[in-house]
Design an enzyme around this catalytic site. Sequence first.
Site, mmCIF file in Angstrom:
data_model
loop_
_atom_site.group_PDB
_atom_site.id
_atom_site.type_symbol
_atom_site.label_atom_id
_atom_site.label_comp_id
_atom_site.label_asym_id
_atom_site.label_seq_id
_atom_site.Cartn_x
_atom_site.Cartn_y
_atom_site.Cartn_z
ATOM 1 N N PHE A 124 0.879 -1.022 0.034
ATOM 2 C CA PHE A 124 -0.060 0.099 0.106
ATOM 3 C C PHE A 124 0.699 1.212 0.067
ATOM 4 O O PHE A 124 1.902 1.324 0.841
ATOM 5 C CB PHE A 124 -1.010 0.044 1.356
ATOM 6 C CG PHE A 124 -1.872 0.972 1.179
ATOM 7 C CD1 PHE A 124 -3.216 0.904 0.470
ATOM 8 C CD2 PHE A 124 -1.881 2.336 2.025
ATOM 9 C CE1 PHE A 124 -4.123 1.664 0.150
ATOM 10 C CE2 PHE A 124 -2.861 3.225 1.914
ATOM 11 C CZ PHE A 124 -4.022 2.895 1.232
ATOM 12 N N ASP A 194 1.617 -5.047 8.593
ATOM 13 C CA ASP A 194 0.645 -4.102 8.455
ATOM 14 C C ASP A 194 -0.677 -4.932 8.259
ATOM 15 O O ASP A 194 -0.779 -6.016 7.490
ATOM 16 C CB ASP A 194 0.718 -3.154 7.199
ATOM 17 C CG ASP A 194 -0.386 -2.178 7.354
ATOM 18 O OD1 ASP A 194 -1.482 -2.579 7.796
ATOM 19 O OD2 ASP A 194 -0.041 -0.985 6.606
ATOM 20 N N TYR A 219 -10.801 1.028 10.869
ATOM 21 C CA TYR A 219 -12.092 1.501 10.246
ATOM 22 C C TYR A 219 -12.668 0.390 8.986
ATOM 23 O O TYR A 219 -13.623 0.559 8.274
ATOM 24 C CB TYR A 219 -12.257 2.977 9.325
ATOM 25 C CG TYR A 219 -11.018 3.149 8.735
ATOM 26 C CD1 TYR A 219 -10.756 2.698 7.339
ATOM 27 C CD2 TYR A 219 -9.872 4.029 9.142
ATOM 28 C CE1 TYR A 219 -9.733 3.075 6.711
ATOM 29 C CE2 TYR A 219 -8.884 4.229 8.475
ATOM 30 C CZ TYR A 219 -8.659 3.850 7.170
ATOM 31 O OH TYR A 219 -7.334 3.983 6.498
ATOM 32 N N LYS A 220 -11.369 -0.598 8.907
ATOM 33 C CA LYS A 220 -11.843 -1.717 7.885
ATOM 34 C C LYS A 220 -12.720 -2.638 8.480
ATOM 35 O O LYS A 220 -13.994 -2.454 8.973
ATOM 36 C CB LYS A 220 -10.577 -1.911 7.297
ATOM 37 C CG LYS A 220 -9.972 -0.894 6.223
ATOM 38 C CD LYS A 220 -8.708 -1.199 6.040
ATOM 39 C CE LYS A 220 -8.230 -0.090 4.992
ATOM 40 N NZ LYS A 220 -6.650 -0.080 4.654
ATOM 41 N N ARG A 368 -12.630 -4.356 -6.668
ATOM 42 C CA ARG A 368 -12.360 -5.097 -5.601
ATOM 43 C C ARG A 368 -13.512 -5.417 -4.972
ATOM 44 O O ARG A 368 -14.272 -4.448 -4.583
ATOM 45 C CB ARG A 368 -11.393 -4.151 -5.033
ATOM 46 C CG ARG A 368 -10.896 -4.779 -3.658
ATOM 47 C CD ARG A 368 -9.447 -4.013 -3.131
ATOM 48 N NE ARG A 368 -10.101 -2.670 -2.559
ATOM 49 C CZ ARG A 368 -9.593 -1.747 -1.526
ATOM 50 N NH1 ARG A 368 -8.572 -2.310 -0.946
ATOM 51 N NH2 ARG A 368 -10.184 -0.784 -1.206
HETATM 52 C C1 LIG Z 1 -6.043 1.087 4.480
HETATM 53 C C2 LIG Z 1 -4.329 1.098 4.705
HETATM 54 C C3 LIG Z 1 -3.735 2.148 5.181
HETATM 55 C C4 LIG Z 1 -4.424 3.223 5.737
HETATM 56 O O1 LIG Z 1 -3.690 3.954 6.504
HETATM 57 P P1 LIG Z 1 -4.392 5.353 7.251
HETATM 58 O O2 LIG Z 1 -3.111 6.219 7.772
HETATM 59 O O3 LIG Z 1 -5.291 4.828 7.948
HETATM 60 O O4 LIG Z 1 -4.749 6.299 5.879
HETATM 61 C C5 LIG Z 1 -2.414 1.561 5.356
HETATM 62 N N1 LIG Z 1 -1.832 0.757 5.135
HETATM 63 C C6 LIG Z 1 -2.493 -0.247 4.256
HETATM 64 C C7 LIG Z 1 -1.808 -1.679 3.731
HETATM 65 C C8 LIG Z 1 -4.169 -0.188 4.042
HETATM 66 O O5 LIG Z 1 -4.508 -0.892 3.366
#
Ligand SMILES: *Cc1c(COP(=O)(O)O)cnc(C)c1O
Length: 409
Positions: A124, A194, A219-220, A368
Site C-alpha cells: 500500500f 501491516d 475502520y476496515k 475489488r
Molecule cells: C487502508 C490502509 C492503510 C491506511 O492508512 P491510514 O493512515 O489509516 O490512512 C495503510 N496501510 C494499508 C496496507 C492499508 O490497506
Amino acid sequence: MTQAEIEALDRNDPLAAKREAFIIPEGLVYLDGNSLGVLPKAVQQHLKHVVTEQWGQGLIRSWNTHGWVDLPLRVGAKIARLIGAEEGEVVAADSTSVNLFKVLLAALRLRPERRVVVSDVENFPTDLYIAQGVSALLGGLELRFVKKSELEEALDHQTAVLMLTEVDYRTGYRYDMARLTQLAHEKGALVLWDLAHSAGAFPVHLNQHGVDFAVGCGYKYLNGGPGAPAFLFVARRHQQRTFPFLSGWMGHQTPFAFVPEYVAAEDIRRLTVGTPAVLSMSALDAALEVFADVDLEAVREKSLKLTDLFMELMEPLAERYGFELATPRAHAERGSQVSYRHPQGYAIMQALIGQGVIGDFRAPDIMRFGFTPLYLRFADVSEAVERLERVMQLELWKDPRFSERAKVT
Ligand SMILES: *Cc1c(COP(=O)(O)O)cnc(C)c1O
C-alpha cells in the site's frame, strides 16, 4: 451452486444472527467492508451516550469518571484478542500511517548497524511513502522495494526491517506470515506487519509467529467508523527498548506531573503521543463489542465459503465479459477479498454501485470486492453477481457519467 443450496448455506450459517448487530441500508449489497466497515448499532447508541452524557454533562470530569484517559489501552486490549497478542501489547492511537512512522523508526533503532528496509513494491503506498520519509529523516536508508517473487532473496544480513502488509490491498494475496517472519529472523532482521486487511477478517497469530511489530486500521474490518483510530503492536520483549521518537506528553511516564524532561512510560503507552480522539475512540470501542463473542475461526470459515461462492458464480461472467481473476484461488494465499482486472473496471464498478452493489476500484484496473462474514449473507453474493450480469448485459457501464473519476475511488 443452485439457489436452494445457497439458501441452505444461509440457514446453516452460525454467524447469521450477527447481521442484526449492524445497520445495513435496505436492498444494498455492501462488498466494501474492507475499506469502510458498516455501522454497528452499538456504536450509534454508545456515541449518543458519550456525546450527551459523558461530554455534555460530565465534561472534563469524564477523563476520570468515564475512563477516557485509558481508552487507548482498553481499546487496544480488545484488538489484541483478535490478532493473537496480549493485553498491554496493543494500543489504539493515531492513524495507520503515523503508527507506521513511529514503529518503523523504533525498529530501525534496534538494528543500528543495519540500513536496509525490505518491502513489497506493491505494498500500500502509504507504507512505502512512510519508509521514504523515515529514510530522509535518517539521512538515507537502502529501501529495497521488490516484487513478491524476489522478496525472500532480498533478505540478507544487512536487512534491519522486513515491512509487509499481510494481505495485498489490490489482489487480496496473503503472505505466509509464519514463514516470512522466520526467514527475516534467521537473517537477524525485525519484522513489521501491516494488518490493515487482516484484523477482524480472520485470526491473526502475532505472538505465535514471534512477530516484533505490527500496525493496523480501525475502520476496515473492525467497523470503527470513517477515520477511526488505528492500532499498533509491540511485542512485550521489545517494549522497554522501543524508542518513542514522537515523544508527546501522553507517552510520558507521568503526564500530569508536568515536568520539563521527557521520560517514556515503561509500557506500550510510550507509543501514544497526544490527547486521544475520544469520540472516534469510543466508536471503535463499541464496534469491537460486536466481536466479543465471535470465534474468528468461524469468521474465516465463512469468509472462504463466501469468496469461493463468489468466484464460482463469477466464472461464466469472467469468460463472457473478460474479467480476469487477480486473487489466488488457494485458501492459504488469500484474505477476505476477491479482485478482478478489467480494462473498463472503473466504469463497470460505478454502474454496479448504481445497481446497489458497492465494491471499489483500485488503479489501474482492479475491481475489488470485500467480504465481511459478520454481516454478509450467501444470498448477497448471488445477488451481487446477478446485478453485475445485468450491468454487463445491458451495457449500463457505457453511460458517460460512470467514467467520470471521483476524488475517492
Ligand atoms: C487502508 C490502509 C492503510 C491506511 O492508512 P491510514 O493512515 O489509516 O490512512 C495503510 N496501510 C494499508 C496496507 C492499508 O490497506
